[in-house]
Scaffold this motif. Sequence first.
Motif, PDB file in Angstrom:
ATOM      1  N   GLY A   4      22.657 -16.730  23.912  1.00 52.19           N
ATOM      2  CA  GLY A   4      23.433 -15.630  23.325  1.00 52.19           C
ATOM      3  C   GLY A   4      24.277 -14.917  24.364  1.00 52.19           C
ATOM      4  N   GLY A   5      23.734 -14.757  25.568  1.00 48.14           N
ATOM      5  CA  GLY A   5      24.502 -14.106  26.626  1.00 48.14           C
ATOM      6  C   GLY A   5      25.726 -14.901  27.021  1.00 48.14           C
ATOM      7  N   ILE A   6      25.609 -16.225  27.044  1.00 47.65           N
ATOM      8  CA  ILE A   6      26.765 -17.067  27.394  1.00 47.65           C
ATOM      9  C   ILE A   6      27.855 -16.933  26.339  1.00 47.65           C
ATOM     10  CG2 ILE A   6      27.519 -19.464  27.647  1.00 47.65           C
ATOM     11  CD1 ILE A   6      24.809 -20.052  28.951  1.00 47.65           C
ATOM     12  N   VAL A   7      27.464 -16.912  25.056  1.00 48.71           N
ATOM     13  CA  VAL A   7      28.455 -16.762  23.973  1.00 48.71           C
ATOM     14  C   VAL A   7      29.154 -15.405  24.074  1.00 48.71           C
ATOM     15  CG1 VAL A   7      28.739 -16.601  21.474  1.00 48.71           C
ATOM     16  CG2 VAL A   7      27.239 -18.347  22.448  1.00 48.71           C
ATOM     17  N   LEU A   8      28.387 -14.335  24.242  1.00 49.80           N
ATOM     18  CA  LEU A   8      28.986 -13.004  24.356  1.00 49.80           C
ATOM     19  C   LEU A   8      29.835 -12.877  25.616  1.00 49.80           C
ATOM     20  CD1 LEU A   8      25.945 -10.827  23.211  1.00 49.80           C
ATOM     21  CD2 LEU A   8      28.028 -11.346  21.915  1.00 49.80           C
ATOM     22  N   LEU A   9      29.404 -13.514  26.703  1.00 51.18           N
ATOM     23  CA  LEU A   9      30.177 -13.460  27.945  1.00 51.18           C
ATOM     24  C   LEU A   9      31.549 -14.086  27.752  1.00 51.18           C
ATOM     25  CD1 LEU A   9      30.372 -12.906  30.993  1.00 51.18           C
ATOM     26  CD2 LEU A   9      29.253 -15.115  31.383  1.00 51.18           C
ATOM     27  N   ALA A  10      31.611 -15.189  27.002  1.00 51.69           N
ATOM     28  CA  ALA A  10      32.907 -15.829  26.743  1.00 51.69           C
ATOM     29  C   ALA A  10      33.853 -14.908  25.987  1.00 51.69           C
ATOM     30  CB  ALA A  10      32.688 -17.127  25.958  1.00 51.69           C
ATOM     31  N   LEU A  11      33.298 -14.050  25.130  1.00 49.93           N
ATOM     32  CA  LEU A  11      34.127 -13.118  24.365  1.00 49.93           C
ATOM     33  C   LEU A  11      34.555 -11.910  25.183  1.00 49.93           C
ATOM     34  CD1 LEU A  11      32.093 -13.144  21.015  1.00 49.93           C
ATOM     35  CD2 LEU A  11      34.132 -14.491  21.582  1.00 49.93           C
ATOM     36  N   LEU A  12      33.869 -11.650  26.299  1.00 53.92           N
ATOM     37  CA  LEU A  12      34.147 -10.459  27.102  1.00 53.92           C
ATOM     38  C   LEU A  12      34.996 -10.746  28.333  1.00 53.92           C
ATOM     39  CD1 LEU A  12      30.576  -8.865  27.012  1.00 53.92           C
ATOM     40  CD2 LEU A  12      32.598  -8.070  25.778  1.00 53.92           C
ATOM     41  N   MET A  13      35.557 -11.945  28.419  1.00 52.96           N
ATOM     42  CA  MET A  13      36.335 -12.315  29.592  1.00 52.96           C
ATOM     43  C   MET A  13      37.788 -11.845  29.518  1.00 52.96           C
ATOM     44  SD  MET A  13      34.352 -13.818  31.765  1.00 52.96           S
ATOM     45  CE  MET A  13      35.500 -14.684  32.815  1.00 52.96           C
ATOM     46  N   ARG A  14      38.241 -11.383  28.361  1.00 52.01           N
ATOM     47  CA  ARG A  14      39.654 -11.039  28.196  1.00 52.01           C
ATOM     48  C   ARG A  14      40.036  -9.656  28.722  1.00 52.01           C
ATOM     49  NH1 ARG A  14      42.682 -14.419  25.194  1.00 52.01           N
ATOM     50  NH2 ARG A  14      41.619 -16.062  24.046  1.00 52.01           N
ATOM     51  N   PRO A  15      39.195  -8.632  28.651  1.00 49.61           N
ATOM     52  CA  PRO A  15      39.621  -7.292  29.099  1.00 49.61           C
ATOM     53  C   PRO A  15      40.040  -7.257  30.564  1.00 49.61           C
ATOM     54  CG  PRO A  15      37.587  -7.162  27.836  1.00 49.61           C
ATOM     55  CD  PRO A  15      37.832  -8.607  28.070  1.00 49.61           C
ATOM     56  N   ALA A  16      40.669  -6.160  30.963  1.00 50.62           N
ATOM     57  CA  ALA A  16      41.106  -5.958  32.336  1.00 50.62           C
ATOM     58  C   ALA A  16      39.899  -5.855  33.271  1.00 50.62           C
ATOM     59  CB  ALA A  16      41.962  -4.698  32.433  1.00 50.62           C
ATOM     60  N   PRO A  17      40.113  -6.063  34.580  1.00 52.99           N
ATOM     61  CA  PRO A  17      38.991  -6.012  35.523  1.00 52.99           C
ATOM     62  C   PRO A  17      38.195  -4.717  35.473  1.00 52.99           C
ATOM     63  CG  PRO A  17      40.895  -6.988  36.583  1.00 52.99           C
ATOM     64  CD  PRO A  17      41.357  -6.517  35.235  1.00 52.99           C
ATOM     65  N   VAL A  18      38.862  -3.569  35.324  1.00 48.23           N
ATOM     66  CA  VAL A  18      38.145  -2.299  35.290  1.00 48.23           C
ATOM     67  C   VAL A  18      37.227  -2.242  34.069  1.00 48.23           C
ATOM     68  CG1 VAL A  18      38.388   0.197  35.094  1.00 48.23           C
ATOM     69  CG2 VAL A  18      39.928  -1.088  36.584  1.00 48.23           C
ATOM     70  N   ALA A  19      37.715  -2.718  32.925  1.00 38.80           N
ATOM     71  CA  ALA A  19      36.893  -2.730  31.713  1.00 38.80           C
ATOM     72  C   ALA A  19      35.719  -3.681  31.860  1.00 38.80           C
ATOM     73  CB  ALA A  19      37.749  -3.119  30.509  1.00 38.80           C
ATOM     74  N   ARG A  20      35.950  -4.843  32.464  1.00 38.51           N
ATOM     75  CA  ARG A  20      34.854  -5.794  32.669  1.00 38.51           C
ATOM     76  C   ARG A  20      33.817  -5.227  33.635  1.00 38.51           C
ATOM     77  NH1 ARG A  20      37.427 -10.559  35.010  1.00 38.51           N
ATOM     78  NH2 ARG A  20      39.481  -9.647  34.674  1.00 38.51           N
ATOM     79  N   ALA A  21      34.274  -4.508  34.656  1.00 39.49           N
ATOM     80  CA  ALA A  21      33.332  -3.876  35.582  1.00 39.49           C
ATOM     81  C   ALA A  21      32.478  -2.839  34.854  1.00 39.49           C
ATOM     82  CB  ALA A  21      34.087  -3.236  36.743  1.00 39.49           C
ATOM     83  N   ALA A  22      33.102  -2.063  33.963  1.00 36.01           N
ATOM     84  CA  ALA A  22      32.353  -1.054  33.210  1.00 36.01           C
ATOM     85  C   ALA A  22      31.321  -1.711  32.286  1.00 36.01           C
ATOM     86  CB  ALA A  22      33.324  -0.191  32.399  1.00 36.01           C
ATOM     87  N   ILE A  23      31.713  -2.802  31.628  1.00 31.66           N
ATOM     88  CA  ILE A  23      30.773  -3.504  30.754  1.00 31.66           C
ATOM     89  C   ILE A  23      29.636  -4.104  31.562  1.00 31.66           C
ATOM     90  CG2 ILE A  23      30.521  -5.390  29.092  1.00 31.66           C
ATOM     91  CD1 ILE A  23      33.480  -4.985  28.371  1.00 31.66           C
ATOM     92  N   SER A  24      29.961  -4.627  32.743  1.00 27.83           N
ATOM     93  CA  SER A  24      28.921  -5.193  33.603  1.00 27.83           C
ATOM     94  C   SER A  24      27.922  -4.120  34.024  1.00 27.83           C
ATOM     95  CB  SER A  24      29.565  -5.835  34.835  1.00 27.83           C
ATOM     96  OG  SER A  24      28.585  -6.384  35.690  1.00 27.83           O
ATOM     97  N   ILE A  25      28.416  -2.928  34.364  1.00 30.31           N
ATOM     98  CA  ILE A  25      27.516  -1.824  34.719  1.00 30.31           C
ATOM     99  C   ILE A  25      26.587  -1.500  33.557  1.00 30.31           C
ATOM    100  CG2 ILE A  25      27.434   0.657  35.207  1.00 30.31           C
ATOM    101  CD1 ILE A  25      29.966   0.308  36.860  1.00 30.31           C
ATOM    102  N   ALA A  26      27.152  -1.441  32.348  1.00 31.54           N
ATOM    103  CA  ALA A  26      26.326  -1.143  31.172  1.00 31.54           C
ATOM    104  C   ALA A  26      25.252  -2.204  30.969  1.00 31.54           C
ATOM    105  CB  ALA A  26      27.228  -1.034  29.938  1.00 31.54           C
ATOM    106  N   CYS A  27      25.606  -3.478  31.176  1.00 32.51           N
ATOM    107  CA  CYS A  27      24.634  -4.556  31.001  1.00 32.51           C
ATOM    108  C   CYS A  27      23.526  -4.486  32.056  1.00 32.51           C
ATOM    109  CB  CYS A  27      25.341  -5.905  31.075  1.00 32.51           C
ATOM    110  SG  CYS A  27      26.449  -6.264  29.689  1.00 32.51           S
ATOM    111  N   VAL A  28      23.904  -4.231  33.307  1.00 36.31           N
ATOM    112  CA  VAL A  28      22.909  -4.158  34.382  1.00 36.31           C
ATOM    113  C   VAL A  28      21.951  -3.001  34.141  1.00 36.31           C
ATOM    114  CG1 VAL A  28      22.603  -3.715  36.843  1.00 36.31           C
ATOM    115  CG2 VAL A  28      24.378  -5.304  36.081  1.00 36.31           C
ATOM    116  N   VAL A  29      22.494  -1.840  33.782  1.00 33.34           N
ATOM    117  CA  VAL A  29      21.646  -0.661  33.554  1.00 33.34           C
ATOM    118  C   VAL A  29      20.755  -0.874  32.332  1.00 33.34           C
ATOM    119  CG1 VAL A  29      21.669   1.789  32.961  1.00 33.34           C
ATOM    120  CG2 VAL A  29      23.252   0.904  34.686  1.00 33.34           C
TER     121      VAL A  29
END
Length: 339
Positions: free
Chosen positions: A250-275
Amino acid sequence: MVIVYASLQPFAGWRMPPEQVLGFLTASWPRYITAADIALNVTAYLPLGTMLFIALRPPLRAARALVSATLIATGLSLALESVQMFLPTRIASNVDLLCNGAGAAGGALAAWLLARASNPLAALRARAVRADALGNCGLILIALWILVQFHPAPLALGSGDLREALGIPPLFAYTPQSYLRAEAGVAALAVMGVGLLVSVLMQPQRYAIPAIALTLVLTLTAKSIAAVTLARGAQWLQWLTPGVVAGTAGGIVLLALLMRPAPVARAAISIACVVAGACIVNATPENPYQALPAFMVSPQPTHLANFGHIVRALAQLWPLAAVIWLLALARAERVGAAR
């Protein structure tokens, strides 16, 4: 510091050696020498040899830096093996000394080869990864992520477990269904968080997918090697439970959908996932069926066990380091965009 800690741990039971301190140098070789112990002794000194070569290279020629790095690392190993003569729980060995010196020489030689201008790996790093200090720190962060997989975490791919250190009680009672959902959630969030972190580390976007795939393969490989080390041979996939499989997919599928946003947005999503992943790890109760039975535990401890406390500390601190790095990268991206 890591080598000194692993060589002298547990720092207790000091006594005078029964023979001369350097008696192990002329002692006969141990009756039992395992390939795992040799490999771990060589591997432990590889990074030290590499770093010593890099530190010595500007004032010294390459050949002299290689020899000096090997001699310094071997001298450290000789000193630590000698101190082990004062510890009843440790055994000084001339085989360990030879393996440590060989590992340092291999690390220094690798640094020499990789530092050449014609090295294809250096060219690939310049092409595919951020060229600033954030790029170097990001590579170290990914390497640490792979290293912490050797910690037998209760939830596979989980990190930031501070329950014991802070006395955090579980937020829900254990049931097979709730634990399976926790396993799946932690695995999915880890795949998304690390995958997005790798994607913002890569400079051209076309390198992101291969880099993410390589990171995931190395992560799963490290987890399997840890299982082999801690349990007997046939149990190398014991960590790959149905919850981990579902969460990873499931994480791989969702990751493929989250690759389009700008780097700052992807960094913010990554922070949310890690936390979020760290929160689930600390909120989940222990699995009473997860402890290994006695017949599955390796009967002889290996040198890798000496690094257990270090790897555990790295696993606890990795989410914090990842969040700090992602915040710094987001700030750098915003400053670059403003210019």
